[in-house]
Design a protein around this motif. Structure first.
Motif, PDB file in Angstrom:
ATOM      1  N   SER A   1      10.854 -14.264  -9.567  1.00  0.00           N
ATOM      2  CA  SER A   1      12.121 -12.770 -10.477  1.00  0.00           C
ATOM      3  C   SER A   1      13.003 -13.969 -11.363  1.00  0.00           C
TER       4      SER A   1
ATOM      5  N   LYS B   1       1.674 -14.368 -12.028  1.00  0.00           N
ATOM      6  CA  LYS B   1       0.676 -14.803 -11.960  1.00  0.00           C
ATOM      7  C   LYS B   1       0.486 -16.671 -12.486  1.00  0.00           C
TER       8      LYS B   1
ATOM      9  N   SER C   1       8.335 -14.636  -4.472  1.00  0.00           N
ATOM     10  CA  SER C   1       8.590 -14.014  -5.684  1.00  0.00           C
ATOM     11  C   SER C   1       9.692 -14.641  -7.013  1.00  0.00           C
TER      12      SER C   1
ATOM     13  N   ASP D   1       8.913  -5.690  -8.837  1.00  0.00           N
ATOM     14  CA  ASP D   1       8.185  -6.913  -8.461  1.00  0.00           C
ATOM     15  C   ASP D   1       6.515  -7.724  -8.044  1.00  0.00           C
ATOM     16  N   THR D   2       5.866  -8.002  -8.873  1.00  0.00           N
ATOM     17  CA  THR D   2       5.200  -9.114  -8.451  1.00  0.00           C
ATOM     18  C   THR D   2       5.076 -10.580  -7.241  1.00  0.00           C
TER      19      THR D   2
ATOM     20  N   ASN E   1       0.809  -9.612  -4.881  1.00  0.00           N
ATOM     21  CA  ASN E   1       0.589  -8.065  -4.623  1.00  0.00           C
ATOM     22  C   ASN E   1       2.002  -7.386  -5.512  1.00  0.00           C
ATOM     23  N   LYS E   2       1.214  -6.597  -5.890  1.00  0.00           N
ATOM     24  CA  LYS E   2       2.707  -5.489  -6.693  1.00  0.00           C
ATOM     25  C   LYS E   2       3.447  -4.753  -5.675  1.00  0.00           C
TER      26      LYS E   2
END
Length: 172
Positions: free
Chosen positions: A153, A160, A151, A113-114, A108-109
């Protein structure tokens, strides 16, 4: 055999996040100083309150991140029985989740952040683990499921690849 994957903090990503947070904090500090009338002598109530509150939150989050930088433990642990993570407050509060309770894994975006969203079905097993506030954030009342976000990040891989890793363990 219990294969395990540990994902650790990526210092380059963490440094970039700290730089962005510091830059935003500087801009908020300038807005706060302008709001209290430092530059033109006119006090702007709404601007000073809003920028001061956001600046305070940003500083607390930045200092918490600085304190956690020295922690060398894995941020996400995945094995054939379950997983746990500390990349979001909700994921950290829920602790270890077992694969048998997972019903879906999605990418999910959210904002900039994805996130990897993991949906769990056995909500009674996890209900007492978190505060009411975090429970309301994670609990989907319509479907009677819990959504926990992870996350990428701060870890060594991108979103992915993290999603693919979750999927590979879940399908085992």
């Amino acid at each position: 055999m219990n294969e395990e994957t540990n994902l650790y903090r990526n210092t380059k990503k963490t440094r970039n996040l700290l730089l962005y947070a510091s830059g935003i904090s500087v801009l908020l500090a300038i807005a706060f100083l302008y709001g209290i009338g430092t530059f033109d002598g006119i006090f702007k109530v709404k601007l000073s309150i809003a920028s001061g509150a956001i600046l305070l939150i940003m500083l607390v989050l930045t200092f918490k991140m600085l304190a956690s930088v020295k922690d060398k433990s894995p941020l996400i642990q995945i094995d054939s029985n379950g997983f746990s993570g500390r990349t979001t407050p909700v994921a950290k509060a829920f602790g270890r989740i077992e694969w048998q309770d997972v019903t879906d894994v999605q990418l999910n975006k959210v904002g900039g952040d994805t996130l990897v969203a993991v949906t769990i079905d056995n909500i009674t097993k996890y209900e007492g683990r978190v505060s009411k506030f975090l429970w309301k954030m994670a609990h989907d009342e319509q479907n009677s499921r819990v959504n926990i976000m992870y996350s990428a990040s701060e870890v060594d891989i991108d979103a992915k690849a993290l999603y693919d890793l979750f999927l590979s363990y879940w399908k085992k």
